[in-house]
Scaffold this motif. Sequence first.
Motif, PDB file in Angstrom:
ATOM      1  N   ALA B  30      -2.820   2.672   0.977  1.00  0.00           N
ATOM      2  CA  ALA B  30      -1.433   2.590   1.452  1.00  0.00           C
ATOM      3  C   ALA B  30      -1.374   2.047   2.880  1.00  0.00           C
ATOM      4  CB  ALA B  30      -0.768   3.961   1.364  1.00  0.00           C
ATOM      5  N   LEU B  31      -2.277   2.551   3.729  1.00  0.00           N
ATOM      6  CA  LEU B  31      -2.291   2.103   5.121  1.00  0.00           C
ATOM      7  C   LEU B  31      -2.581   0.602   5.208  1.00  0.00           C
ATOM      8  CD1 LEU B  31      -4.169   5.120   6.764  1.00  0.00           C
ATOM      9  CD2 LEU B  31      -1.840   4.366   7.298  1.00  0.00           C
ATOM     10  N   GLU B  32      -3.534   0.143   4.411  1.00  0.00           N
ATOM     11  CA  GLU B  32      -3.881  -1.286   4.408  1.00  0.00           C
ATOM     12  C   GLU B  32      -2.719  -2.138   3.894  1.00  0.00           C
ATOM     13  OE1 GLU B  32      -6.688  -2.979   5.411  1.00  0.00           O
ATOM     14  OE2 GLU B  32      -7.214  -1.079   6.375  1.00  0.00           O
ATOM     15  N   LEU B  33      -2.119  -1.677   2.783  1.00  0.00           N
ATOM     16  CA  LEU B  33      -0.998  -2.432   2.205  1.00  0.00           C
ATOM     17  C   LEU B  33       0.163  -2.512   3.190  1.00  0.00           C
ATOM     18  CD1 LEU B  33      -0.977  -1.040  -1.468  1.00  0.00           C
ATOM     19  CD2 LEU B  33      -1.530  -3.380  -0.776  1.00  0.00           C
ATOM     20  N   ALA B  34       0.412  -1.413   3.887  1.00  0.00           N
ATOM     21  CA  ALA B  34       1.505  -1.375   4.864  1.00  0.00           C
ATOM     22  C   ALA B  34       1.261  -2.411   5.958  1.00  0.00           C
ATOM     23  CB  ALA B  34       1.623   0.022   5.467  1.00  0.00           C
ATOM     24  N   LYS B  35      -0.024  -2.523   6.372  1.00  0.00           N
ATOM     25  CA  LYS B  35      -0.377  -3.519   7.394  1.00  0.00           C
ATOM     26  C   LYS B  35      -0.133  -4.936   6.862  1.00  0.00           C
ATOM     27  CE  LYS B  35      -4.018  -1.337   9.715  1.00  0.00           C
ATOM     28  NZ  LYS B  35      -5.491  -1.270   9.757  1.00  0.00           N
ATOM     29  N   GLU B  36      -0.559  -5.139   5.616  1.00  0.00           N
ATOM     30  CA  GLU B  36      -0.423  -6.479   5.021  1.00  0.00           C
ATOM     31  C   GLU B  36       1.009  -6.966   4.999  1.00  0.00           C
ATOM     32  OE1 GLU B  36      -2.194  -6.906   1.172  1.00  0.00           O
ATOM     33  OE2 GLU B  36      -4.165  -6.230   1.878  1.00  0.00           O
ATOM     34  N   ILE B  37       1.956  -6.041   4.773  1.00  0.00           N
ATOM     35  CA  ILE B  37       3.357  -6.477   4.712  1.00  0.00           C
ATOM     36  C   ILE B  37       4.086  -6.210   6.036  1.00  0.00           C
ATOM     37  CG2 ILE B  37       3.568  -6.355   2.188  1.00  0.00           C
ATOM     38  CD1 ILE B  37       5.024  -3.661   2.582  1.00  0.00           C
ATOM     39  N   ASN B  38       3.285  -6.010   7.078  1.00  0.00           N
ATOM     40  CA  ASN B  38       3.821  -5.885   8.448  1.00  0.00           C
ATOM     41  C   ASN B  38       4.831  -4.751   8.631  1.00  0.00           C
ATOM     42  OD1 ASN B  38       2.344  -8.177   9.347  1.00  0.00           O
ATOM     43  ND2 ASN B  38       3.881  -9.484   8.336  1.00  0.00           N
ATOM     44  N   LEU B  39       4.548  -3.608   8.022  1.00  0.00           N
ATOM     45  CA  LEU B  39       5.415  -2.455   8.277  1.00  0.00           C
ATOM     46  C   LEU B  39       5.045  -1.865   9.633  1.00  0.00           C
ATOM     47  CD1 LEU B  39       5.600  -0.378   4.963  1.00  0.00           C
ATOM     48  CD2 LEU B  39       7.286  -1.953   5.880  1.00  0.00           C
ATOM     49  N   PRO B  40       6.009  -1.187  10.261  1.00  0.00           N
ATOM     50  CA  PRO B  40       5.651  -0.442  11.470  1.00  0.00           C
ATOM     51  C   PRO B  40       4.666   0.678  11.096  1.00  0.00           C
ATOM     52  CG  PRO B  40       7.896   0.054  10.766  1.00  0.00           C
ATOM     53  CD  PRO B  40       7.413  -1.076   9.922  1.00  0.00           C
ATOM     54  N   LEU B  42       2.947   3.908   9.857  1.00  0.00           N
ATOM     55  CA  LEU B  42       3.559   4.876   8.930  1.00  0.00           C
ATOM     56  C   LEU B  42       3.745   6.236   9.599  1.00  0.00           C
ATOM     57  CD1 LEU B  42       1.806   4.115   5.503  1.00  0.00           C
ATOM     58  CD2 LEU B  42       3.837   3.088   6.531  1.00  0.00           C
ATOM     59  N   THR B  43       4.946   6.790   9.446  1.00  0.00           N
ATOM     60  CA  THR B  43       5.276   8.097  10.015  1.00  0.00           C
ATOM     61  C   THR B  43       5.346   9.127   8.893  1.00  0.00           C
ATOM     62  OG1 THR B  43       7.618   7.715   9.659  1.00  0.00           O
ATOM     63  CG2 THR B  43       6.712   6.969  11.772  1.00  0.00           C
ATOM     64  N   ASP B  44       5.578  10.385   9.277  1.00  0.00           N
ATOM     65  CA  ASP B  44       5.735  11.465   8.270  1.00  0.00           C
ATOM     66  C   ASP B  44       6.802  11.108   7.239  1.00  0.00           C
ATOM     67  OD1 ASP B  44       3.812  12.919   9.372  1.00  0.00           O
ATOM     68  OD2 ASP B  44       5.100  14.459  10.285  1.00  0.00           O
ATOM     69  N   VAL B  76      20.045   5.906   2.654  1.00  0.00           N
ATOM     70  CA  VAL B  76      19.669   4.508   2.405  1.00  0.00           C
ATOM     71  C   VAL B  76      19.453   3.756   3.723  1.00  0.00           C
ATOM     72  CG1 VAL B  76      20.363   2.352   1.308  1.00  0.00           C
ATOM     73  CG2 VAL B  76      20.839   4.513   0.181  1.00  0.00           C
ATOM     74  N   LYS B  77      20.305   4.054   4.698  1.00  0.00           N
ATOM     75  CA  LYS B  77      20.200   3.395   6.007  1.00  0.00           C
ATOM     76  C   LYS B  77      18.823   3.662   6.634  1.00  0.00           C
ATOM     77  CE  LYS B  77      22.587   1.559   9.629  1.00  0.00           C
ATOM     78  NZ  LYS B  77      23.349   0.312   9.560  1.00  0.00           N
ATOM     79  N   GLU B  78      18.398   4.935   6.564  1.00  0.00           N
ATOM     80  CA  GLU B  78      17.089   5.285   7.129  1.00  0.00           C
ATOM     81  C   GLU B  78      15.947   4.610   6.364  1.00  0.00           C
ATOM     82  OE1 GLU B  78      18.127   9.782   8.777  1.00  0.00           O
ATOM     83  OE2 GLU B  78      17.691   9.469   6.661  1.00  0.00           O
ATOM     84  N   LEU B  79      16.141   4.503   5.041  1.00  0.00           N
ATOM     85  CA  LEU B  79      15.120   3.861   4.212  1.00  0.00           C
ATOM     86  C   LEU B  79      14.944   2.397   4.631  1.00  0.00           C
ATOM     87  CD1 LEU B  79      13.267   4.616   1.805  1.00  0.00           C
ATOM     88  CD2 LEU B  79      14.954   3.539   0.327  1.00  0.00           C
ATOM     89  N   TYR B  80      16.066   1.736   4.943  1.00  0.00           N
ATOM     90  CA  TYR B  80      16.000   0.355   5.420  1.00  0.00           C
ATOM     91  C   TYR B  80      15.248   0.276   6.749  1.00  0.00           C
ATOM     92  CZ  TYR B  80      18.770  -2.382   2.127  1.00  0.00           C
ATOM     93  OH  TYR B  80      19.188  -3.062   1.025  1.00  0.00           O
ATOM     94  N   ALA B  81      15.432   1.287   7.600  1.00  0.00           N
ATOM     95  CA  ALA B  81      14.754   1.289   8.894  1.00  0.00           C
ATOM     96  C   ALA B  81      13.249   1.514   8.696  1.00  0.00           C
ATOM     97  CB  ALA B  81      15.354   2.363   9.795  1.00  0.00           C
ATOM     98  N   LEU B  82      12.881   2.345   7.724  1.00  0.00           N
ATOM     99  CA  LEU B  82      11.466   2.640   7.479  1.00  0.00           C
ATOM    100  C   LEU B  82      10.744   1.458   6.831  1.00  0.00           C
ATOM    101  CD1 LEU B  82      11.645   6.288   6.038  1.00  0.00           C
ATOM    102  CD2 LEU B  82      10.885   5.617   8.315  1.00  0.00           C
ATOM    103  N   PHE B  83      11.436   0.814   5.887  1.00  0.00           N
ATOM    104  CA  PHE B  83      10.827  -0.298   5.144  1.00  0.00           C
ATOM    105  C   PHE B  83      11.738  -1.526   5.255  1.00  0.00           C
ATOM    106  CE2 PHE B  83       9.392   3.636   3.158  1.00  0.00           C
ATOM    107  CZ  PHE B  83       8.031   3.442   3.026  1.00  0.00           C
ATOM    108  N   PRO B  84      11.746  -2.170   6.418  1.00  0.00           N
ATOM    109  CA  PRO B  84      12.714  -3.270   6.632  1.00  0.00           C
ATOM    110  C   PRO B  84      12.513  -4.429   5.662  1.00  0.00           C
ATOM    111  CG  PRO B  84      11.573  -2.670   8.676  1.00  0.00           C
ATOM    112  CD  PRO B  84      10.862  -1.981   7.561  1.00  0.00           C
ATOM    113  N   GLY B  85      13.633  -5.043   5.285  1.00  0.00           N
ATOM    114  CA  GLY B  85      13.582  -6.249   4.454  1.00  0.00           C
ATOM    115  C   GLY B  85      13.229  -5.983   3.011  1.00  0.00           C
ATOM    116  N   GLY B  86      13.946  -5.088   2.352  1.00  0.00           N
ATOM    117  CA  GLY B  86      13.668  -4.804   0.932  1.00  0.00           C
ATOM    118  C   GLY B  86      13.006  -3.461   0.763  1.00  0.00           C
ATOM    119  N   PRO B  87      13.720  -2.392   1.102  1.00  0.00           N
ATOM    120  CA  PRO B  87      13.115  -1.061   1.198  1.00  0.00           C
ATOM    121  C   PRO B  87      12.497  -0.554  -0.108  1.00  0.00           C
ATOM    122  CG  PRO B  87      15.496  -0.920   1.344  1.00  0.00           C
ATOM    123  CD  PRO B  87      15.154  -2.363   1.392  1.00  0.00           C
ATOM    124  N   LEU B  88      13.126  -0.806  -1.228  1.00  0.00           N
ATOM    125  CA  LEU B  88      12.596  -0.258  -2.473  1.00  0.00           C
ATOM    126  C   LEU B  88      11.361  -1.047  -2.914  1.00  0.00           C
ATOM    127  CD1 LEU B  88      13.222   2.073  -4.330  1.00  0.00           C
ATOM    128  CD2 LEU B  88      14.552   0.527  -5.759  1.00  0.00           C
TER     129      LEU B  88
END
Lengths: 415, 104
Positions: B30-40, B42-44, B76-88
């Motif tokens: 998960a950590l690697e994948l998150a890096k690959e798609i340039n997520l900030p 990962l938080t709790d 939903v707003k927070e989800l967009y902030a956590l996973f910008p540009g297509g949260p789901l």
Amino acid sequence: MKKLVILGAGSAGTMMANHLAKTLPKSDWAITIIDQYENHYYQPGFLFIPFGTYKEKDVVKPKRKFIPKSVEFILAQVSKIMPEKNMLELKGGQTINYDILVLATGTKIDPSELPGAQEGWHKDIFDFYTLEGAVALHQRLQSWKGGKLVVHIQEMPIKCPVAPLEFSFLMDSWLRKKGLRDQTELIYVTPLSGAFTKPTCSVALTHLLTEKDIKLVPDFGTERVDSTAKKLHSFDEIEVPYDLLVTIPTNKGDEVIGRSGLGDDLNFIPTNKHTLQSNAFPNIFALGDATNVPASKAGSVAHFQAEILTENILHFIKGQPLKPDFDGHANCFIESGNGKALLIDFNYTTEPGFGTFPFPALGPMQLLKETRLNHWGKLMFKWIYWYMLLKARPIPFITAKMSLMGKKTAKEAKK
Amino acid sequence: MSTKNIAGKTIEVNEEGYLLNMADWTKEIALELAKEINLPPLTDKHWQVIDYLRKNQAEGVALSLRKVGNSGIVDVKELYALFPGGPLKKSALVAGIPKPASCV
């Protein structure tokens, strides 16, 4: 005497009433259909009302006309379904027992799910998923002089997922005819990543948007609309200004499903996608727009489901296993403007491709291509709907399960 | 379908990079994948969303933006902030579950 109750006398419920009246032995079974409204609407016709192609009288007929005489029609609102008691309660307190319940309660738009829309509703914000909306939009278009015209989908799933695209194509056509196209910026805002859900189809339809100079705004998660500033706002702070907003608000199943605890978070009924039996109660079945099955919410789907569900109800009555025969088959005309249309035919596993329909090579209809014949097919469909489909008369050569004959995938078509 | 070497494991992914078997998933992946798609970083909250998605997917629940928004974890707003540009799409990718097909 046993009792089968159908809830909802729209397309799906009416077709079931006609199928079952022909199949269930009258000596053993009484069939009742319940609906709260007198009138049946030809919903595919709403699309044409804003452009003046159809008038109200073209799309409305009394429900009773299409319900077989042997079926009891009750005009009443259902306040609650009590599945543990095999009973439902009408508004006013009267109760009705059933042995088998068929839910065909449909889906409708819920504009209250779009924060801020209320203030501009039917002023600068319109829908065409209701007769009132389509008629109000027709009136508004009479004074249209140009500006930003935004077609917007709030959330999936929606009834007839191609309708917003068709609307945009017809809008383009109408504006050109009125000499208003140069003054009008047409914008298509969708939560999807492209024009449509299915990849091959999305490519073809996105191409049509480009060709008609309709701007696509994909991946738009709508947070709210500001009716005063006339702007759509997304959750990730993108703004789309409009002068006229034509929106498809969140679609939901009927409130009675929610009130009765039979629905998911959008009031759609969790249903086995192959047998159409409710996941919760074996003597409850569901079809049409009311279910949560991952098929298009469209009349053609209800038509195919009705044939299969009728057989499954017979199996259920005889204590036989149900047949997992529903394959998600949908068949839709897509109006593309200028007197032309496309035709698509697909199911759960096969996405819409190219080819001919209904006969391999002969057609005469062309799949996923713009032709005049497809457009005439769509217009002729109104007659088929009223006089064949609702009465559950078989449509020649078109089977409930999808046929792969005469169909080509995108790759094959390129060869 | 192809295979991918990530976080010391070889896993099967589809053409869009979604894991084919959710059982292959680890937190390291998960950590690697998150890096690959340039997520900030990962938080709790990210992990709570990921757990929610995996749990519901395992139970066969159809996932949608609305569903996650009503989960009580994030709106939903927070989800967009956590996973910008297509949260789901993005949260599903990192959670090692198929891309939700909430649309037909």
